[in-house]
Design a protein around this motif. Structure first.
Motif, PDB file in Angstrom:
ATOM      1  N   ASN A  26     -15.619 -11.784  -7.912  1.00  0.00           N
ATOM      2  CA  ASN A  26     -15.968 -13.168  -7.589  1.00  0.00           C
ATOM      3  C   ASN A  26     -15.537 -14.094  -8.727  1.00  0.00           C
ATOM      4  OD1 ASN A  26     -16.992 -15.369  -6.241  1.00  0.00           O
ATOM      5  ND2 ASN A  26     -19.122 -14.973  -6.804  1.00  0.00           N
ATOM      6  N   GLN A  27     -14.235 -14.104  -8.982  1.00  0.00           N
ATOM      7  CA  GLN A  27     -13.635 -14.894 -10.046  1.00  0.00           C
ATOM      8  C   GLN A  27     -12.170 -15.124  -9.665  1.00  0.00           C
ATOM      9  OE1 GLN A  27     -13.048 -12.674 -13.765  1.00  0.00           O
ATOM     10  NE2 GLN A  27     -13.578 -10.782 -12.674  1.00  0.00           N
ATOM     11  N   PRO A  28     -11.482 -16.066 -10.312  1.00  0.00           N
ATOM     12  CA  PRO A  28     -10.054 -16.249 -10.022  1.00  0.00           C
ATOM     13  C   PRO A  28      -9.317 -14.911 -10.195  1.00  0.00           C
ATOM     14  CG  PRO A  28     -10.864 -18.058 -11.356  1.00  0.00           C
ATOM     15  CD  PRO A  28     -11.970 -17.047 -11.293  1.00  0.00           C
ATOM     16  N   LEU A  29      -8.603 -14.490  -9.145  1.00  0.00           N
ATOM     17  CA  LEU A  29      -8.157 -13.099  -9.084  1.00  0.00           C
ATOM     18  C   LEU A  29      -6.760 -12.961  -8.496  1.00  0.00           C
ATOM     19  CD1 LEU A  29      -9.403 -10.149  -9.402  1.00  0.00           C
ATOM     20  CD2 LEU A  29      -9.882 -10.295  -6.968  1.00  0.00           C
ATOM     21  N   ALA A  30      -5.981 -12.044  -9.088  1.00  0.00           N
ATOM     22  CA  ALA A  30      -4.709 -11.619  -8.510  1.00  0.00           C
ATOM     23  C   ALA A  30      -4.739 -10.099  -8.420  1.00  0.00           C
ATOM     24  CB  ALA A  30      -3.533 -12.077  -9.370  1.00  0.00           C
ATOM     25  N   LEU A  31      -4.446  -9.580  -7.255  1.00  0.00           N
ATOM     26  CA  LEU A  31      -4.497  -8.142  -6.987  1.00  0.00           C
ATOM     27  C   LEU A  31      -3.085  -7.588  -6.880  1.00  0.00           C
ATOM     28  CD1 LEU A  31      -6.049  -5.547  -6.161  1.00  0.00           C
ATOM     29  CD2 LEU A  31      -6.007  -6.410  -3.805  1.00  0.00           C
ATOM     30  N   VAL A  32      -2.790  -6.548  -7.667  1.00  0.00           N
ATOM     31  CA  VAL A  32      -1.470  -5.911  -7.640  1.00  0.00           C
ATOM     32  C   VAL A  32      -1.547  -4.643  -6.799  1.00  0.00           C
ATOM     33  CG1 VAL A  32       0.447  -4.994  -8.997  1.00  0.00           C
ATOM     34  CG2 VAL A  32      -1.060  -6.740  -9.986  1.00  0.00           C
ATOM     35  N   MET A  33      -0.657  -4.551  -5.793  1.00  0.00           N
ATOM     36  CA  MET A  33      -0.527  -3.349  -4.974  1.00  0.00           C
ATOM     37  C   MET A  33       0.848  -2.740  -5.245  1.00  0.00           C
ATOM     38  SD  MET A  33      -3.461  -3.412  -3.381  1.00  0.00           S
ATOM     39  CE  MET A  33      -3.160  -1.934  -2.420  1.00  0.00           C
ATOM     40  N   GLY A  34       0.909  -1.401  -5.311  1.00  0.00           N
ATOM     41  CA  GLY A  34       2.142  -0.739  -5.702  1.00  0.00           C
ATOM     42  C   GLY A  34       2.947  -0.160  -4.560  1.00  0.00           C
ATOM     43  N   ASN A  35       4.095   0.368  -4.913  1.00  0.00           N
ATOM     44  CA  ASN A  35       5.018   1.010  -3.991  1.00  0.00           C
ATOM     45  C   ASN A  35       4.349   2.180  -3.261  1.00  0.00           C
ATOM     46  OD1 ASN A  35       7.058   3.516  -3.862  1.00  0.00           O
ATOM     47  ND2 ASN A  35       8.197   1.651  -3.395  1.00  0.00           N
ATOM     48  N   GLU A  36       4.746   2.396  -2.006  1.00  0.00           N
ATOM     49  CA  GLU A  36       4.134   3.418  -1.167  1.00  0.00           C
ATOM     50  C   GLU A  36       4.185   4.818  -1.784  1.00  0.00           C
ATOM     51  OE1 GLU A  36       5.646   0.258   1.748  1.00  0.00           O
ATOM     52  OE2 GLU A  36       6.273   1.106  -0.162  1.00  0.00           O
ATOM     53  N   GLY A  37       5.267   5.128  -2.482  1.00  0.00           N
ATOM     54  CA  GLY A  37       5.410   6.453  -3.061  1.00  0.00           C
ATOM     55  C   GLY A  37       5.102   6.516  -4.544  1.00  0.00           C
ATOM     56  N   LYS A  38       5.636   5.556  -5.306  1.00  0.00           N
ATOM     57  CA  LYS A  38       5.530   5.598  -6.771  1.00  0.00           C
ATOM     58  C   LYS A  38       4.311   4.867  -7.316  1.00  0.00           C
ATOM     59  CE  LYS A  38       9.606   3.758  -6.898  1.00  0.00           C
ATOM     60  NZ  LYS A  38      10.878   3.140  -7.338  1.00  0.00           N
ATOM     61  N   LEU A  74      -4.320   6.530   0.427  1.00  0.00           N
ATOM     62  CA  LEU A  74      -4.298   5.762   1.665  1.00  0.00           C
ATOM     63  C   LEU A  74      -2.940   5.088   1.848  1.00  0.00           C
ATOM     64  CD1 LEU A  74      -7.740   3.969   1.254  1.00  0.00           C
ATOM     65  CD2 LEU A  74      -7.206   5.561   3.094  1.00  0.00           C
ATOM     66  N   ASN A  75      -2.622   4.734   3.087  1.00  0.00           N
ATOM     67  CA  ASN A  75      -1.497   3.845   3.350  1.00  0.00           C
ATOM     68  C   ASN A  75      -1.734   2.546   2.585  1.00  0.00           C
ATOM     69  OD1 ASN A  75      -0.718   1.328   5.097  1.00  0.00           O
ATOM     70  ND2 ASN A  75       0.755   2.899   5.630  1.00  0.00           N
ATOM     71  N   VAL A  76      -0.668   1.988   2.002  1.00  0.00           N
ATOM     72  CA  VAL A  76      -0.831   0.831   1.122  1.00  0.00           C
ATOM     73  C   VAL A  76      -1.420  -0.380   1.847  1.00  0.00           C
ATOM     74  CG1 VAL A  76       1.550   0.018   1.435  1.00  0.00           C
ATOM     75  CG2 VAL A  76       0.283  -0.595  -0.640  1.00  0.00           C
ATOM     76  N   ASN A  92       4.549  -2.241   6.728  1.00  0.00           N
ATOM     77  CA  ASN A  92       3.443  -2.347   5.765  1.00  0.00           C
ATOM     78  C   ASN A  92       3.373  -3.764   5.199  1.00  0.00           C
ATOM     79  OD1 ASN A  92       2.408   0.267   5.850  1.00  0.00           O
ATOM     80  ND2 ASN A  92       3.717   1.019   4.207  1.00  0.00           N
ATOM     81  N   PHE A  93       4.527  -4.304   4.870  1.00  0.00           N
ATOM     82  CA  PHE A  93       4.610  -5.660   4.334  1.00  0.00           C
ATOM     83  C   PHE A  93       4.007  -6.653   5.323  1.00  0.00           C
ATOM     84  CE2 PHE A  93       7.837  -9.054   2.720  1.00  0.00           C
ATOM     85  CZ  PHE A  93       6.836  -9.667   1.982  1.00  0.00           C
ATOM     86  N   GLY A  94       4.399  -6.546   6.585  1.00  0.00           N
ATOM     87  CA  GLY A  94       3.870  -7.445   7.613  1.00  0.00           C
ATOM     88  C   GLY A  94       2.374  -7.303   7.793  1.00  0.00           C
ATOM     89  N   ALA A  95       1.887  -6.053   7.792  1.00  0.00           N
ATOM     90  CA  ALA A  95       0.445  -5.810   7.960  1.00  0.00           C
ATOM     91  C   ALA A  95      -0.340  -6.380   6.785  1.00  0.00           C
ATOM     92  CB  ALA A  95       0.191  -4.308   8.092  1.00  0.00           C
ATOM     93  N   ILE A  96       0.208  -6.252   5.581  1.00  0.00           N
ATOM     94  CA  ILE A  96      -0.445  -6.808   4.390  1.00  0.00           C
ATOM     95  C   ILE A  96      -0.522  -8.328   4.487  1.00  0.00           C
ATOM     96  CG2 ILE A  96      -0.082  -7.238   1.918  1.00  0.00           C
ATOM     97  CD1 ILE A  96       0.917  -4.305   1.752  1.00  0.00           C
TER      98      ILE A  96
END
Length: 244
Positions: free
Chosen positions: A189-201, A226-228, A109-113
């Motif tokens: 459409n602005q300066p952005l940071a996206l947080v993605m969480g753990n697969e289970g929690k 969905l898959n992360v 998952n890490f590699g795909a991300i």
């Protein structure tokens, strides 16, 4: 170097620490003792290392040889500095875009991300020093080489990166089911940071408390999530769509 190097033996791991190698993970046999092990502990006490105490059977599966109760994975990539990468992103003509991964476990998952992030023009990916997936040969392979083209940043805690992003004028969005707001209603459409969480929690509650906004994807089927890496792709490409 394009894949993870595995080293074993207490002296070899001490030398790697002394030579400031990027150590991704250290596996230590439960109940290990002795003079040399005490020396290793002294070296480990001076830094933040991702360590697991495991049965000897685990070490025997990891390597063939006299591991002396210690095996370490040397990362195939060097990690970047958070402040330097954020500063560089703010100086570019395009709006900053970062990914913050809150303890993603699965190396594929890490590699795909990482692969999707590179395709979407992400400026950097932030991970924690402890608790997340290590950078392994599988990570490198799944990323299709993208891991060498995008800065990876390690921090003590994701919250450290969030506070720094916010202080730098970058809005932090959490991808979470714990909201009624759909992704497509948000201004990306602005300066952005996206947080993605753990697969289970999912995303840690302490992290969710400090983000600027939360958003989710609509789920039309009977499976609740969905898959992360797929969810991350959907979020990133909505950013791309809005910015085109």
């Amino acid at each position: 170097m394009n894949e993870t190097t595995t080293i074993f033996g207490i002296r070899a791991v001490i030398e790697a620490i002394q030579n400031q190698k990027t150590i991704d993970k250290i596996y230590i046999q439960k109940g290990l003792s002795g003079h040399l092990f005490m020396e290793l502990q002294q070296h480990l006490s001076g830094g933040e290392y991702n360590m697991s105490y495991v049965p000897v059977e685990k070490l025997n599966r990891l390597v063939k040889g006299n591991h002396q109760g210690v095996v370490a994975k040397i990362s195939p990539v060097a990690f970047a500095d958070l402040e330097e990468v954020v500063t560089a992103s703010l100086e570019k003509d395009t709006k900053p875009l970062f990914l913050l991964l809150d303890q993603i476990d699965d190396v594929r998952n890490f590699g795909a991300i990482i692969r999707t992030a590179e395709c979407c023009g992400v400026d950097g990916i932030v991970i924690q020093k402890k608790g997340g997936a290590p950078v392994t040969a599988d990570t490198v392979k799944t990323s299709a080489g993208a891991i060498f083209k995008i800065p990876l940043i390690k921090v003590d805690h994701i919250k450290d990166a969030i506070y720094y992003m916010q202080a730098s004028g970058i809005k932090v969005f959490a991808a979470t089911e714990k909201t009624e707001d759909l992704l497509y209603s948000k201004d990306l459409n602005q300066p952005l940071a996206l947080v993605m969480g753990n697969e289970g929690k999912g995303i840690s509650p302490s992290v969710l408390k400090i983000v600027d906004e939360k958003a989710k994807l609509p789920i039309l089927g009977t499976i609740s999530s969905l898959n992360v890496s797929v969810a991350c792709g959907a979020f990133l490409y909505e950013v791309v769509r809005q910015r085109l």
